[in-house]
Enzyme design. Structure first.
Site, short mmCIF file in Angstrom:
data_model
loop_
_atom_site.label_atom_id
_atom_site.label_comp_id
_atom_site.label_asym_id
_atom_site.label_seq_id
_atom_site.Cartn_x
_atom_site.Cartn_y
_atom_site.Cartn_z
N CYS A 53 4.53 -6.83 8.48
CA CYS A 53 5.46 -6.31 9.50
C CYS A 53 5.46 -7.28 10.66
O CYS A 53 4.44 -7.89 10.98
CB CYS A 53 4.99 -4.93 9.97
SG CYS A 53 6.10 -4.17 11.19
N CYS A 103 -3.42 2.42 7.89
CA CYS A 103 -2.27 1.69 7.36
C CYS A 103 -2.45 0.17 7.37
O CYS A 103 -2.70 -0.43 8.39
CB CYS A 103 -1.05 2.09 8.18
SG CYS A 103 0.29 0.94 8.15
N SER A 141 7.30 6.30 16.91
CA SER A 141 5.95 5.91 17.35
C SER A 141 6.04 5.61 18.83
O SER A 141 6.45 4.52 19.22
CB SER A 141 5.50 4.65 16.62
OG SER A 141 5.39 4.89 15.25
N LEU A 142 5.68 6.57 19.64
CA LEU A 142 5.83 6.39 21.09
C LEU A 142 4.54 5.81 21.69
O LEU A 142 4.53 4.76 22.29
CB LEU A 142 6.20 7.72 21.75
CG LEU A 142 6.67 7.59 23.19
CD1 LEU A 142 7.99 6.83 23.28
CD2 LEU A 142 6.80 8.95 23.85
N GLY A 148 5.32 -1.88 7.33
CA GLY A 148 6.70 -2.28 7.58
C GLY A 148 7.43 -1.37 8.53
O GLY A 148 7.05 -0.23 8.73
N GLU A 149 8.47 -1.92 9.12
CA GLU A 149 9.35 -1.15 10.01
C GLU A 149 10.65 -0.89 9.23
O GLU A 149 11.43 -1.81 9.00
CB GLU A 149 9.60 -1.97 11.29
CG GLU A 149 10.78 -1.53 12.13
CD GLU A 149 10.77 -0.06 12.55
OE1 GLU A 149 9.83 0.36 13.24
OE2 GLU A 149 11.71 0.67 12.17
N SER A 176 9.75 6.75 9.91
CA SER A 176 9.02 6.46 11.14
C SER A 176 9.40 5.08 11.67
O SER A 176 9.40 4.10 10.93
CB SER A 176 7.52 6.51 10.84
OG SER A 176 6.79 6.07 11.94
N GLU A 221 0.82 -1.20 0.00
CA GLU A 221 0.00 0.00 0.00
C GLU A 221 0.86 1.25 0.00
O GLU A 221 1.88 1.31 0.68
CB GLU A 221 -0.76 0.01 1.33
CG GLU A 221 -2.23 0.02 1.21
CD GLU A 221 -2.86 0.01 2.59
OE1 GLU A 221 -2.93 -1.09 3.18
OE2 GLU A 221 -3.26 1.07 3.07
N ASN A 271 -7.57 5.63 14.49
CA ASN A 271 -8.46 5.22 13.42
C ASN A 271 -8.80 3.77 13.72
O ASN A 271 -8.00 2.88 13.42
CB ASN A 271 -7.66 5.30 12.12
CG ASN A 271 -8.50 5.77 10.99
OD1 ASN A 271 -9.69 5.48 10.94
ND2 ASN A 271 -7.89 6.48 10.08
N CYS A 329 2.30 -4.22 16.56
CA CYS A 329 1.59 -3.13 17.25
C CYS A 329 0.07 -3.41 17.19
O CYS A 329 -0.46 -3.74 16.13
CB CYS A 329 1.90 -1.78 16.62
SG CYS A 329 3.67 -1.43 16.56
S1 SF4 Z 1 2.75 0.43 13.32
FE1 SF4 Z 1 4.53 0.20 11.99
S2 SF4 Z 1 5.98 -0.99 13.26
FE2 SF4 Z 1 3.96 -1.22 14.22
S3 SF4 Z 1 3.16 -3.12 13.31
FE3 SF4 Z 1 2.40 -1.39 12.05
S4 SF4 Z 1 3.87 -1.23 10.38
FE4 SF4 Z 1 4.83 -2.44 12.00
#
Ligand code: SF4
Length: 346
Positions: free
Chosen positions: A113, A334, A215-216, A160-161, A192, A93, A291, A117
């Site tokens: 990923c 996302c 991303s805290l 993705g990270e 990010s 995406e 969201n 999270c």
């Molecule tokens: S927020 Fe980012 S790091 Fe966390 S699971 Fe989603 S894509 Fe991966």
């Protein structure tokens, strides 16, 4: 036979590659410009090369291509969401958003990923694979071609990270910044991360002054671990220390991403602790009203609570903005669109 992916090579690597197949170095610059400036995707169209050279290249190398699988257009603000089909049939995406300062692209760095999270749909099936530098750059080029507009800002904030795909991400940054190609200023790029501490220190040493966005989402380790499993590995303190180091080395202000989730991280004590840990750091907070995703029961706080949170941060002299929701009508935060379509295909 494995073919070299030409669009994943930095200028320097391309020079080495061209030399290794017995050609002169200046051909590398022509090839780089063809791919990254003129956004060419077929070796047979490189008109500055002889037919012989094109044939030779085609036998041993390729330019990796994406195809637009679907596009979703927001009627509210012109945001466009893309699903791209990769050569191996995976789907990723990307998003193009129109701001006053220009067109911003949000791109993916991995298929899926592994970070887990809780608020994110991208991670629900884990990591499928990392993207190549060429696949990252192609997302930009495909959207530019489709929209007939130049992308001036890039955020690595899709699926993705990026720091979990470190080498490819660094190569992508190098490629997209190259003046003979897309020529994007590092200052217009934001990466990010969920907080891979050792990689933040490594990134600080790269001499790539992009904006780092963390991303805290909670200032308390115990709470953060519940929504971000990476918190089991690195504490909030470790992350803040790494950010200060990045600040110091690059002179770039850090962005703190804080998704507001009702009852989870929007309480008075969250606010006070957040102010405490960020004191004295050159940073800016992005408040992101959650969201909600269908895979989780977490809710977005009320408007009053969101604004109260913002006001308190301003009072504490911490620069803050509430992130405007882009493409609200096509939203699916996302990873959600991709998930919907991959589920449908299976
Ligand atoms: S927020 Fe980012 S790091 Fe966390 S699971 Fe989603 S894509 Fe991966």
């Amino acid at each position: 036979m494995h073919k070299t992916e030409l669009n994943s090579l930095t200028m320097e690597e391309l020079e080495g590659y061209i030399y290794s197949i017995g050609e002169q170095k200046y051909r590398a610059e022509q090839l780089f410009t063809f791919i990254h400036k003129n956004q060419g995707t077929d070796i047979e169209n490189i008109s500055v090369f002889s037919m012989g050279l094109r044939d030779k290249l085609e036998k041993v190398s390729k330019i990796n291509q994406l195809r637009i699988f679907k596009r979703f257009d927001s009627k509210i603000d012109n945001t466009k969401k893309y699903l791209f089909l990769l050569e191996d049939n995976n789907i990723i995406e990307s998003v193009a958003m129109e701001y006053k300062h220009g067109l911003t692209a949000c791109i993916s760095t991995q298929v899926g990923c592994k970070m887990g999270c809780s608020f994110c749909a991208s991670t629900k099936e884990g990591l499928i694979r990392s993207l190549t530098p060429g696949e990252m750059a192609s997302q930009i080029y495909m959207m530019e071609k489709d929209l007939n507009n130049k992308i001036s800002n890039i955020v690595l904030m899709g699926s993705g990270e990026p720091l979990d795909n470190y080498e490819n991400t660094i190569k992508f940054l190098n490629i997209i910044h190259e003046p003979k190609g897309h020529n994007t200023s590092y200052r217009n790029i934001t990466l990010s991360t969920c907080g891979l501490v050792p990689k933040i220190y490594k990134l600080a040493e790269e001499d790539i002054p992009i904006t780092l966005s963390i991303s805290l989402h909670s200032p308390f380790d115990e709470d953060r671990r519940k929504i971000m499993p990476i918190g089991n590995k690195y504490s909030v303190y470790d992350i803040i220390e790494a950010c200060k180091y990045y600040n110091h080395k690059t002179k770039r202000r850090i962005t703190i991403e804080y998704t507001l989730i009702e009852g989870v991280n929007d309480r008075e004590k969250d606010l006070n602790e957040l102010v405490k840990i960020l004191k004295g750091m050159n940073c800016h907070i992005n408040l992101i009203p959650l969201n909600p995703i269908s895979e989780s029961s977490q809710e977005r706080p009320s408007k009053i609570n969101i604004e109260r949170f913002e006001r308190s941060l301003v009072k504490a002299n911490i620069p803050v903005t509430i992130r405007r929701e882009m493409g609200g009508d096509i939203n699916a935060s996302c990873g959600q669109l991709r998930r919907r379509y991959t589920n449908e295909r299976h």
